[in-house]
Design an enzyme around this catalytic site. Sequence first.
Site, PDB file in Angstrom:
ATOM      1  CB  ALA A  31     -11.017  60.119  40.730  1.00 57.89           C
ATOM      2  N   GLY A  63     -17.861  66.474  54.898  1.00 56.65           N
ATOM      3  CA  GLY A  63     -18.382  65.343  55.670  1.00 56.65           C
ATOM      4  C   GLY A  63     -17.384  64.229  55.842  1.00 56.65           C
ATOM      5  CD  GLU A 129     -21.998  63.283  55.424  1.00 60.69           C
ATOM      6  OE1 GLU A 129     -22.174  64.395  54.928  1.00 60.69           O
ATOM      7  OE2 GLU A 129     -21.123  62.499  55.049  1.00 60.69           O
ATOM      8  CG  HIS A 254     -25.110  69.982  50.453  1.00 60.62           C
ATOM      9  ND1 HIS A 254     -25.672  70.451  51.623  1.00 60.62           N
ATOM     10  CD2 HIS A 254     -24.242  69.009  50.814  1.00 60.62           C
ATOM     11  CE1 HIS A 254     -25.146  69.780  52.645  1.00 60.62           C
ATOM     12  NE2 HIS A 254     -24.280  68.903  52.176  1.00 60.62           N
ATOM     13  NE  ARG A 303     -26.008  65.450  50.563  1.00 57.15           N
ATOM     14  CZ  ARG A 303     -24.691  65.287  50.479  1.00 57.15           C
ATOM     15  NH1 ARG A 303     -24.088  65.392  49.321  1.00 57.15           N
ATOM     16  NH2 ARG A 303     -23.992  65.026  51.554  1.00 57.15           N
ATOM     17  NE  ARG A 400     -22.427  62.532  46.039  1.00 59.47           N
ATOM     18  CZ  ARG A 400     -21.924  63.108  47.118  1.00 59.47           C
ATOM     19  NH1 ARG A 400     -21.060  62.482  47.872  1.00 59.47           N
ATOM     20  NH2 ARG A 400     -22.270  64.341  47.439  1.00 59.47           N
TER      21      ARG A 400
END
Length: 564
Positions: A31, A63, A129, A254, A303, A400
């Site tokens: 970013a 990923g 994913e 995760h 997730r 997310r």
Amino acid sequence: MSPTTVPMRLAAPEASWTIETDVVILGSGAAGLSAALAARPMREVVLVTKDTLAAGSTHWAQGGLAAVLDPADSLENHVRDTLAAGAGLCDEDAVRALVTEAPTAIRYLMRLGASFDEGAHDELALTREGGHSHRRIVHAGGDQSGAEVQRTLDESVRLAGVTVVERAFGLDLIVGTTADGRRTAAGVRVAMLDASGGVESVGEILARAVVVATGGYGQVYASTSNPPAVTGDGIALALRAGVEATDLEFIQFHPTVLWCGPEARGQQALISEAVRGEGAFLIDAAGRRVMEGVHPQADLAPRDVVATAISKRMSEAPAGVDDHVYLDARAIERIEERFPTITAKCREAGIDPARELIPVAPAAHYVCGGVAATLDGTTSLPGFFVVGEAAATGVHGANRLASNSLTEGIVAGTRLGRALSWNLPEAPTRRETDPAPAALIDSYHRAALRSAMSRWVGVLRTPVGLGNAGRILDTLARNASARVVPTRQAFEATNMLTIAAAVVESARVRSESRGCHRRTDADGPLEEWTCHLTVRLESGDIVVARGERAVESRVESPDGAVLP
Ligand code: SIN
């Protein structure tokens, strides 16, 4: 329980130098670098990082980047998957803008020189994913996607003539007032560090635009996929400057980092979700599948669902094992070619993933909340912008969707940089005086802080546990003093304390289970909790309140034209 009181200013020597520029950016991941690159053609840009350029999370992302590139997929599918993962707290306009601009972001990176993996017919190879209904993850070097993005942007930023200042710690925002009396960011106080983290000098970088792109705060946990630099500095700085943060309780764990024993601390090796995307599955120590019957997408569920299922299964101690489960990746053909970094990490730990089960456990990975900001970085304080993981733009909601974050970093950073190249905020005419009293906590308190967070504020949370964590943090906060020697480690420890206290208080207030905030005493998601929690500092006290985000999301250019 009264809120923990944290320092309102980081103690450091007096400033002895000043630099003036148009834009100062703190942080050097996807970013921050994207913002620097997009602003640079028109502006003087100084990019400050407390370490080296590649020390943040971007380099470690495995990923890849989510974007709709397969004609059989659609933007609508990507929007739907992102909203479903976000568990009711996404801002749909922000999600639509991200998803629409994501394919352009990939092409932009390729134009800058990024080399992504290709399939048999020279098309970009796409993997899947958790939470994605289609294959839409672009990757590089198998599992070195973040490293390729970082390399590409590092080179581009240096070529573009951005002034890069390494080993410089952004301490606190300098705030001023414009001619018409509006509060505005005026710059940032910075400590130059030596190789061991000692302070060489302190100075001020004055700028019309101050950008925070410092990432999340995985390091407030004892076990995390994040590198050591990820200590919540920018979010803590924003809070001290009176800018609100939101949704800090939504910390994504995760599901699968390599489990290296009960004593393993700090950054742990990630076993990418893409390994499950290519067919691996989770089993417990008794050989039973973990995700069967839990969610229709089984091992590729979002997730939060997978991390929760693993944590619940571990608490049952199948075959006496209560701190890890296993990933069976033995059926993946040529795993060492597809996942070279992961294979190497497993081998370092004495495991051959082609023939053996990989022991894994959840670990802190990504912060879904942050400073309330639009997708182009605008916050409630003029002149102060936040992009990337440090920002809560409404894209991630309560959880997310995998691989949306690198894409968000590129899209948001570029949007902001372009906006700043068109317009700089109004310069302040006066500086705010009378700075708050400064203090630090000693860096040795970090160990106690991390243990408390991992033990009591992990995947599954209870009111008693949150109370215990709150009391421990409160005790640590009482050690804050102006006499602590200022070092990078003490600055980080103080920022970590601020963030940890805000997380605990937010998690205590949100008495439901939603996304990656799971309370064992509460069901959810509950209708009455479909709201955001805002966090602010009042004279150092953490104040958490129900509310909407401080700024509404503004969406421009649905055709993706914002990106160059
Ligand atoms: C992974 O490779 O599993 C991590 C990707 C992400 O966090 O988006």
